[in-house]
Design a protein around this motif. Sequence first.
Motif, PDB file in Angstrom:
ATOM      1  N   ILE A  72       0.844  -0.612   0.331  1.00  0.00           N
ATOM      2  CA  ILE A  72       0.131   0.066  -0.322  1.00  0.00           C
ATOM      3  C   ILE A  72       1.166   1.307  -0.059  1.00  0.00           C
ATOM      4  O   ILE A  72       1.825   1.658   0.845  1.00  0.00           O
ATOM      5  N   THR A  91      -0.717   3.167   8.392  1.00  0.00           N
ATOM      6  CA  THR A  91      -0.565   2.118   7.072  1.00  0.00           C
ATOM      7  C   THR A  91       0.972   1.566   7.711  1.00  0.00           C
ATOM      8  O   THR A  91       0.471   0.449   7.158  1.00  0.00           O
ATOM      9  N   SER A  98      -5.069   1.572   4.052  1.00  0.00           N
ATOM     10  CA  SER A  98      -5.062   0.553   4.652  1.00  0.00           C
ATOM     11  C   SER A  98      -5.322   0.460   5.873  1.00  0.00           C
ATOM     12  O   SER A  98      -6.231  -0.747   5.505  1.00  0.00           O
ATOM     13  N   LEU A 115       2.664  -5.362   3.401  1.00  0.00           N
ATOM     14  CA  LEU A 115       2.144  -5.522   4.511  1.00  0.00           C
ATOM     15  C   LEU A 115       1.805  -7.236   4.571  1.00  0.00           C
ATOM     16  O   LEU A 115       1.449  -7.065   3.553  1.00  0.00           O
ATOM     17  N   HIS A 131      -9.036  -1.297   4.224  1.00  0.00           N
ATOM     18  CA  HIS A 131      -8.275  -2.455   3.568  1.00  0.00           C
ATOM     19  C   HIS A 131      -8.577  -3.564   4.414  1.00  0.00           C
ATOM     20  O   HIS A 131      -9.205  -4.772   4.434  1.00  0.00           O
ATOM     21  N   THR A 132      -8.184  -3.343   5.737  1.00  0.00           N
ATOM     22  CA  THR A 132      -8.044  -4.317   6.992  1.00  0.00           C
ATOM     23  C   THR A 132      -9.061  -4.733   7.661  1.00  0.00           C
ATOM     24  O   THR A 132      -9.516  -5.801   8.127  1.00  0.00           O
TER      25      THR A 132
END
Length: 583
Positions: free
Chosen positions: A188, A380, A239, A202, A242-243
């Motif tokens: 990312i 991030t 992020s 990540l 996304h997570t």
Amino acid sequence: MSDSIQKYQNLLSVFCDQAEKYADEPYLWSKNKKHYQFLSWNDTYLRVKKLANYLKKIGIESDSKVMLISENRPEWQISDLAIMAADGISVPAYTTITSQDYEYLINHSETKVIIVSSKLLYSKVELALNKLKIERDVIIIDDFGPKKNNLITIHKWDDIQREPAEDDIDQISYQAKRKNRKDVACIIYTSGTSGFPKGVMLSHGSILHNCEGAFEILGPELNDIENVLFLSWLPLSHSYEHTLQFYNLYSGNQIYYAESLDKLLQNLSEVRPHLMSAVPRFYESLLQKISLQISKESKLKQKLFNDTIALGRKLYEYEKLSLGSKMYNKILSLLVRKKIGSRFGGRLVGLISGGAALNYDVGISLYSLGIPIYQGYGQTESGPVISVNYPKNNKIDTVGRLLPNTDVKISDESEILVKGENVMNGYFKDPDATKNAFSGEWLKTGDVGVFDKDDYLVITDRMKDIIVNSGGDNISPTKIETMLVMEPGINQAMVYGDGEKYLVAIIVIDTSFVNEMQPSKKIIDEALKRVNHQLSAIEKVKNYIIVDEEFTVENEMMTPSMKIKRYKVLEKYEDALRALYTI
């Protein structure tokens, strides 16, 4: 995370288990012809399987990079999982950036395949590939027919999904058994002080660490709810969101994708979610809209609204309420809080705020109105979550307690340092930046903070130059300042906007260029127009002040290495800059 809750070795193993457990139950919801329709866990699994097999056919190998450029929709999650199942690494990219940005990301990340949703986004990708003069495979999600381009091999999403499933080939289950927690799941990109984005690597473990911690924290509040619904609208290229997609996968929650920001409040009332994430800008706008509507109501309704905030704040800040006030507060819950809560569907367990600092007055006002808002903190490079507030453990003026199995210490310079599985593997192709990001095993956050008496983390300042606007977007001021000073008539520039809705700037005029025939404002307006044309929406400078005094070492506004001392400049000009937001 303790071994007892480290159940999974990678994100695909979570997906395999959940797809088998929930089978034909709803998973991903999106609007189709004015109504939400769902893909089941089995439907999603089949689509991931087909796309993963196809990615292998067109050359995706171990650790090949696949860029993902799309709005929030089921195809986003399907693509992300399929890239991992094909043994690739996903590279999410914002839909709002320029073709020049895509050019840099494609080149730097060594992207081999690009998945893009719409005709508009494809046109920006095509421009980038034309400038790079490289051949790439592009998978398009929407049904449109791009013009022939010898550099681009087009693959259509619907054609891929129409191909018969190969029962003997299941890349998902194969990689679920093979990958481990240290393997890179995604890269990312986040802005750096040099102006060039850095690719944060990540791992599966980094994201799982966040999922496991959030599940442990939120579980007690959600265990009694049969079907937990999450409304997704923040960009999945960030992020944070996304997570959260993987947290919902991990928890077996159903994900609804909002149509757009303009339709978010409508989607809230339609979906009636239990969870949603947002950035401070959303909460600021929300409070403004509610307050504006109330200002048009009767004096009695205005009084009830204001009393609700006042009593809610008094109760939150642990002041005792008299018996009369307690009774009145209960009446206000029925007359005001219940009505406001119904606008959000009436069953919210938590609105999670992250990406930037939440203004305390905004937070306490919304909380007093019955909106369950919980602020978290991270970046991030840390997966992203480091700490978070949550039900029954909420202090609005803090960023909460540490996520389970996350270590934080405060350095001698008061910088927040973090250690844990959530911390990144490093910056892609940038060992020097990776080295500089750590102090031994500890990630340097660039933020200044302290722990309060109850071990809640409080952010007090930022050590970095990076601007984080009220929408949670990371913006490099150096990139914009460099572009500004290249313009005729501008000698120096400093961009401002941390925690604000948009950017403004201080401009030092090049006096040798300005004359009576060309007024300074006209020169700057034209220069700003040219620069803004090259910038994405969040990077554009909306207003400025002109100052006569140069930034120099002598007046302490520059370092010996000729870098702007931002805090010194702000000591003199911050009031004037803040005034630009009231114009």
